[in-house]
Write an enzyme that holds these catalytic residues in place. Structure first.
Site, PDB file in Angstrom:
ATOM      1  N   ILE A 187     -19.129  66.767  88.379  1.00  0.00           N
ATOM      2  CA  ILE A 187     -20.524  66.845  88.817  1.00  0.00           C
ATOM      3  C   ILE A 187     -21.259  65.549  88.479  1.00  0.00           C
ATOM      4  O   ILE A 187     -22.017  65.008  89.287  1.00  0.00           O
ATOM      5  CB  ILE A 187     -21.243  68.033  88.146  1.00  0.00           C
TER       6      ILE A 187
ATOM      7  N   ASN B 170     -20.470  60.280  70.836  1.00  0.00           N
ATOM      8  CA  ASN B 170     -19.644  61.470  70.629  1.00  0.00           C
ATOM      9  C   ASN B 170     -20.574  62.667  70.492  1.00  0.00           C
ATOM     10  O   ASN B 170     -21.510  62.644  69.693  1.00  0.00           O
ATOM     11  CB  ASN B 170     -18.787  61.315  69.370  1.00  0.00           C
ATOM     12  N   LEU B 171     -20.333  63.719  71.262  1.00  0.00           N
ATOM     13  CA  LEU B 171     -21.190  64.896  71.229  1.00  0.00           C
ATOM     14  C   LEU B 171     -21.348  65.477  69.833  1.00  0.00           C
ATOM     15  O   LEU B 171     -22.399  66.030  69.489  1.00  0.00           O
ATOM     16  CB  LEU B 171     -20.621  65.988  72.155  1.00  0.00           C
TER      17      LEU B 171
ATOM     18  N   ALA C 202     -22.862  66.875  79.692  1.00  0.00           N
ATOM     19  CA  ALA C 202     -21.604  66.873  78.944  1.00  0.00           C
ATOM     20  C   ALA C 202     -21.408  68.177  78.181  1.00  0.00           C
ATOM     21  O   ALA C 202     -22.149  68.488  77.256  1.00  0.00           O
ATOM     22  CB  ALA C 202     -21.584  65.693  77.974  1.00  0.00           C
TER      23      ALA C 202
ATOM     24  N   LYS D 136     -21.933  78.489  77.033  1.00  0.00           N
ATOM     25  CA  LYS D 136     -23.035  78.073  77.903  1.00  0.00           C
ATOM     26  C   LYS D 136     -24.341  78.775  77.532  1.00  0.00           C
ATOM     27  O   LYS D 136     -25.406  78.157  77.531  1.00  0.00           O
ATOM     28  CB  LYS D 136     -22.693  78.348  79.372  1.00  0.00           C
TER      29      LYS D 136
ATOM     30  N   VAL E  27     -18.699  75.598  91.055  1.00  0.00           N
ATOM     31  CA  VAL E  27     -18.936  74.364  91.813  1.00  0.00           C
ATOM     32  C   VAL E  27     -17.662  73.934  92.539  1.00  0.00           C
ATOM     33  O   VAL E  27     -16.601  73.820  91.943  1.00  0.00           O
ATOM     34  CB  VAL E  27     -19.402  73.231  90.876  1.00  0.00           C
TER      35      VAL E  27
ATOM     36  N   TYR F 276      -3.458  94.781  86.049  1.00  0.00           N
ATOM     37  CA  TYR F 276      -3.208  95.143  84.651  1.00  0.00           C
ATOM     38  C   TYR F 276      -1.770  94.824  84.252  1.00  0.00           C
ATOM     39  O   TYR F 276      -1.469  94.560  83.093  1.00  0.00           O
ATOM     40  CB  TYR F 276      -3.485  96.635  84.428  1.00  0.00           C
TER      41      TYR F 276
END
Length: 361
Positions: A30, A78-79, A99, A181, A208, A304
């Site tokens: 994205i 760096n996150l 990110a 998220k 997406v 299943y």
């Protein structure tokens, strides 16, 4: 005369700052489209990357820069490193934070999904608050932050999901990506409400799809399409329903949210909701029998027995397979002014790009 030059300099500096955007995740699936559109509109894009010497990762963006009016800057960050974004944010008028890991292939959900999503959001948004220049933050969340399991709609007695709903059925052990998220977005709103310097606008895309600008992307979207075309679901597709949206529309939504002063709150993005099997019928409509597409929709009882082959656990199957969902996307159209690409066109453009890059034959 001197005062005039100073004033002109100040105006010029303000204009430069207003066109400077810090972008995290800007080299991804994205993010590359968002970066492309920013460059085409003349922005200076500060890309946060893990290693600014690894030019192979973002060579496609350098080529886009060369044919646009915008400029690229590459900054190491760096996150998970607190303070890594502080210097980078200073002088930017806005931040687009994309990110966050999107993978269904992991060994440690806490380490690979939850920590980067939560701590990364906290790190980037705190940098916005510390800066003297950031006025808006556009956060890429997900429809997974709106709902977790498809059965949620039935259990809550809803006719559709809207921006008013938050996922409360996911956890670190059940749908950990969705959990990452929702907790990251909730943290973003918490940080936003604790300050009054910048405004938060959130984008909540569904699944997406569409063409990729980079061959190095390992997006789950590309993996899903590759598996669909290669025959993984040939004997039967699960009766799973998703919202689908074009990657280019998601990128447009980010720019609309960035530039529209009235944009606020959350925005669900989806061109439509449809099942995996019906999605495969759209591929068949364009490509006939060229690919080994699903012959049928698998009965739930069969999943299943064989769900493990597709990475589907018993609880996931029980709470998701066979349940319809509906996503209200009116806000994205009426408030942001977004128009959606028809899913049929999205599929054709995506398959064409994968053929050109020899991802599929």
């Amino acid at each position: 005369m001197t005062k005039l030059l100073i004033c002109l300099g100040a105006v010029l500096q303000t204009k430069i700052m207003n066109k400077t955007v810090l972008v995290t995740g800007g080299t991804g699936y994205i993010g590359s489209w968002v970066t492309k559109m920013l460059l085409e509109k003349g922005y200076t894009v500060r890309l946060a990357v893990r290693d600014n010497k690894n030019t192979a990762k973002y060579q496609h963006l350098i080529e886009l820069e060369n044919s646009s009016d915008g400029n690229l800057e590459f900054w190491n960050a760096n996150l998970l490193s607190e303070g890594d974004y502080d210097e980078m944010a200073e002088g930017c008028s806005s931040i687009i934070h994309m990110a966050s890991p999107f993978t269904l292939r992991f060994k440690d959900a806490q380490k690979e999904l939850i920590d980067p999503a939560l701590k990364g959001t906290r790190n980037v948004l705190n940098a916005a608050t510390k800066s003297s220049s950031v006025k808006k933050v556009v956060l890429t969340s997900s429809v997974a932050a709106v709902h977790g399991d498809n059965i949620d709609m039935k259990e809550k007695g809803l006719s559709e999901f809207t921006e008013a709903h938050f996922n409360d059925s996911s956890s670190a052990s059940h749908q950990p990506y969705s959990f990452s998220k929702v907790i990251a977005e909730k943290e973003a709103w918490k940080i936003s409400e604790s300050q009054d310097q910048w405004k938060l606008v959130v984008i909540n895309p569904s699944f997406v799809m569409g063409p990729s600008l980079t061959q190095s992307s390992n997006s789950e979207s590309l993996n899903f399409m590759k598996e669909m075309l290669s025959g993984k679901y040939y004997l039967g597709a699960p009766n799973l329903m998703f919202g689908f949206v074009d990657v280019r529309d998601v990128a447009k939504a980010h720019l609309l949210a960035l530039e529209d002063e009235t944009a606020e709150g959350r925005h669900i993005l989806a061109e439509r909701t449809t099942s995996v099997f019906d999605f495969s019928r759209l591929i068949k409509k364009s490509y006939g029998n060229k690919y080994k597409l699903p012959l049928m929709q698998s009965p739930k009882i069969m999943l299943y027995l064989v769900g493990w082959m597709f990475g589907l656990g018993t609880k996931f199957i029980r709470r998701n397979v066979g349940y319809d969902i509906k996503l209200n996307t009116s806000k994205s159209k009426e408030k942001l002014g977004l128009t959606y690409t028809n899913l049929q066109n999205t599929i054709e453009d995506m398959v064409s790009q994968m053929q050109e890059n020899k991802i599929i034959s």
